[in-house]
Design a protein around this motif. Structure first.
Motif, PDB file in Angstrom:
ATOM      1  N   THR A 203      40.509 -16.343  18.307  1.00 32.73           N
ATOM      2  CA  THR A 203      39.612 -17.255  19.014  1.00 32.73           C
ATOM      3  C   THR A 203      38.152 -16.837  19.050  1.00 32.73           C
ATOM      4  O   THR A 203      37.273 -17.684  19.121  1.00 32.73           O
ATOM      5  N   ILE A 204      37.849 -15.557  18.996  1.00 33.88           N
ATOM      6  CA  ILE A 204      36.487 -15.097  19.264  1.00 33.88           C
ATOM      7  C   ILE A 204      35.460 -15.660  18.283  1.00 33.88           C
ATOM      8  O   ILE A 204      34.411 -16.165  18.685  1.00 33.88           O
ATOM      9  N   VAL A 205      35.743 -15.596  16.972  1.00 31.75           N
ATOM     10  CA  VAL A 205      34.751 -16.040  15.998  1.00 31.75           C
ATOM     11  C   VAL A 205      34.550 -17.552  16.071  1.00 31.75           C
ATOM     12  O   VAL A 205      33.419 -18.047  16.047  1.00 31.75           O
ATOM     13  N   SER A 206      35.650 -18.305  16.194  1.00 32.61           N
ATOM     14  CA  SER A 206      35.515 -19.758  16.289  1.00 32.61           C
ATOM     15  C   SER A 206      34.752 -20.153  17.549  1.00 32.61           C
ATOM     16  O   SER A 206      33.957 -21.104  17.546  1.00 32.61           O
ATOM     17  N   GLN A 207      34.962 -19.423  18.654  1.00 33.33           N
ATOM     18  CA  GLN A 207      34.240 -19.729  19.878  1.00 33.33           C
ATOM     19  C   GLN A 207      32.754 -19.405  19.761  1.00 33.33           C
ATOM     20  O   GLN A 207      31.909 -20.093  20.337  1.00 33.33           O
ATOM     21  N   ILE A 208      32.432 -18.362  19.016  1.00 31.48           N
ATOM     22  CA  ILE A 208      31.021 -18.037  18.788  1.00 31.48           C
ATOM     23  C   ILE A 208      30.325 -19.187  18.064  1.00 31.48           C
ATOM     24  O   ILE A 208      29.231 -19.625  18.450  1.00 31.48           O
ATOM     25  N   ILE A 309      27.889 -16.331  35.656  1.00 31.22           N
ATOM     26  CA  ILE A 309      28.824 -15.514  34.869  1.00 31.22           C
ATOM     27  C   ILE A 309      28.713 -14.070  35.352  1.00 31.22           C
ATOM     28  O   ILE A 309      27.612 -13.513  35.415  1.00 31.22           O
ATOM     29  N   PRO A 310      29.823 -13.424  35.712  1.00 25.49           N
ATOM     30  CA  PRO A 310      29.763 -12.048  36.227  1.00 25.49           C
ATOM     31  C   PRO A 310      29.075 -11.101  35.254  1.00 25.49           C
ATOM     32  O   PRO A 310      29.220 -11.214  34.027  1.00 25.49           O
ATOM     33  N   GLU A 311      28.328 -10.144  35.811  1.00 26.56           N
ATOM     34  CA  GLU A 311      27.577  -9.183  34.996  1.00 26.56           C
ATOM     35  C   GLU A 311      28.506  -8.402  34.068  1.00 26.56           C
ATOM     36  O   GLU A 311      28.160  -8.125  32.910  1.00 26.56           O
ATOM     37  N   ALA A 312      29.698  -8.047  34.538  1.00 29.98           N
ATOM     38  CA  ALA A 312      30.634  -7.282  33.702  1.00 29.98           C
ATOM     39  C   ALA A 312      31.049  -8.085  32.472  1.00 29.98           C
ATOM     40  O   ALA A 312      31.179  -7.536  31.369  1.00 29.98           O
ATOM     41  N   THR A 317      30.592  -9.074  26.605  1.00 29.68           N
ATOM     42  CA  THR A 317      30.274 -10.009  25.514  1.00 29.68           C
ATOM     43  C   THR A 317      29.162  -9.452  24.641  1.00 29.68           C
ATOM     44  O   THR A 317      29.231  -9.537  23.403  1.00 29.68           O
ATOM     45  N   ILE A 318      28.138  -8.868  25.264  1.00 32.22           N
ATOM     46  CA  ILE A 318      27.021  -8.290  24.502  1.00 32.22           C
ATOM     47  C   ILE A 318      27.523  -7.163  23.603  1.00 32.22           C
ATOM     48  O   ILE A 318      27.125  -7.056  22.439  1.00 32.22           O
ATOM     49  N   ARG A 319      28.411  -6.322  24.125  1.00 38.14           N
ATOM     50  CA  ARG A 319      28.953  -5.220  23.307  1.00 38.14           C
ATOM     51  C   ARG A 319      29.720  -5.761  22.101  1.00 38.14           C
ATOM     52  O   ARG A 319      29.579  -5.258  20.973  1.00 38.14           O
ATOM     53  N   THR A 320      30.531  -6.796  22.329  1.00 37.90           N
ATOM     54  CA  THR A 320      31.320  -7.377  21.243  1.00 37.90           C
ATOM     55  C   THR A 320      30.407  -7.986  20.176  1.00 37.90           C
ATOM     56  O   THR A 320      30.589  -7.756  18.969  1.00 37.90           O
ATOM     57  N   LEU A 321      29.430  -8.762  20.604  1.00 33.70           N
ATOM     58  CA  LEU A 321      28.522  -9.397  19.654  1.00 33.70           C
ATOM     59  C   LEU A 321      27.693  -8.369  18.905  1.00 33.70           C
ATOM     60  O   LEU A 321      27.435  -8.520  17.705  1.00 33.70           O
TER      61      LEU A 321
END
Length: 332
Positions: A203-208, A309-312, A317-321
């Motif tokens: 799901t991650i890439v399609s959601q991006i 959106i919670p800071e955590a 998300t930033i780390r993943t991207l």
């Protein structure tokens, strides 16, 4: 016919929509191109070789014509340096690009004297170069040529066709795109008896991609409020940070095609938002002010989008991207 008269001949459900822009294509060519850009297409590189000379052009005008006989067509600008070669060679090949070949599209859209020098290709059975990594090849003999205004339409008889696995590279609304299945185009996984893929990998890439599309569409309202469209906004942002770039460099840096970059440059020059220098182009004071205004809108838009959106979650998300960006930069 006036609009009021047209409204008398509409269905009860019809609700008129105001266009973003409209006009006479004969007097506003760039508006015409942007309207044409609403029709998404694939991207193909047409190649040929004759008398020791090779030619290649990037097009999105490729289309099928007939099954019996198997005919396809494409068009080349009468001002193209390769026009004489393609109209006299008697043959050509259509190389349909895959989603992994955006750099190939940009390379063959450039003004390099020898576009084949850094390309991977082999001569096809019918005498035209075939590029490596494509989704499909159509090797053709020239069937007929038709005058098409400022272009020549070339119709080819397909002598050999081949298809490979992969996803297509698309071009729509002035930017490169990739295909994704429409959610209404097929039964849900549950209806077809298959289990939905709910893993992160599934799901991650399609959601991006979906998030990018939705956010860009929403932010279009802000661009239009400043009198901008996507191509202009990208050029403004790039020139603000990197003044002095030339057209080829801008096309690569903004991921716009050569033609869309040239159109955006022309419009910015006309609006006195850009000036040409010996080394390239730079923004005028008005251009820099407009860039500051659209950036302020972008910052406010971002703040509104992530509110709540919670800071955590944001940090994860930033780390993943960041990891996705880094690993794809390493693969370039």
């Amino acid at each position: 016919m006036q609009r009021d008269a047209v409204m008398e001949n509409t269905s009860p459900q019809y609700i008129p929509r105001l266009p973003v822009e409209e006009g006479d294509p004969a007097t506003d060519g760039r508006m015409f191109r942007r309207c044409l850009g609403q029709y998404g297409t694939g991207i193909a590189i047409i190649t040929t070789e004759a008398d020791g000379r090779r030619g290649a052009v990037t097009v999105n005008s490729f289309a099928s014509v007939s099954l019996e006989p198997p005919l396809v067509l494409w068009s080349i600008a009468d001002t193209s340096r390769s026009r004489e070669l393609f109209t006299s060679s008697g043959r050509f090949a259509v190389n349909v690009l895959s989603a992994k070949q955006m750099d190939v599209s940009r390379h063959f859209s450039s003004k390099l004297d020898d576009k084949f020098a850094d390309a991977v290709w082999a001569l096809g059975e019918f005498g035209s170069p075939l590029l490596d990594g494509c989704l499909a090849h159509f090797e053709c003999e020239t069937y007929s040529q038709v005058d098409g205004g400022d272009h020549t339409i070339i119709i080819g008889l397909v002598k050999r066709a081949s298809r490979f696995d992969g996803e297509p590279l698309l071009f729509s609304q002035g930017q490169y795109s990739i295909a994704d299945s429409h959610p209404a185009a097929s039964p849900t996984p549950e209806a077809s008896g298959a289990k939905p893929d709910t893993t992160a990998e599934g799901t991650i890439v399609s959601q991006i991609f979906e998030a990018h599309h939705l956010l860009s569409t929403r932010f279009d309202e802000h661009r239009r409020a400043e009198g901008l469209h996507l191509s202009i906004a990208r050029i403004l942002a790039c020139m603000y940070d990197r003044p002095g770039l030339k057209i080829d460099q801008l096309a690569a840096a903004t991921h716009l095609g050569q033609r869309d970059t040239e159109d955006a440059i022309s419009e910015l020059l006309e609006r006195e938002l850009l000036i040409g220098t010996e080394g390239g182009y730079s923004l005028t004071d008005a251009g820099r002010n407009l860039r500051v205004a659209i950036k302020a809108r972008w910052l406010a838009f971002q703040h509104a989008q992530i509110a709540g959106i919670p800071e955590a979650d944001l940090r994860a998300t930033i780390r993943t991207l960041s990891k996705l960006i880094d690993q794809n930069k390493m693969a370039e």
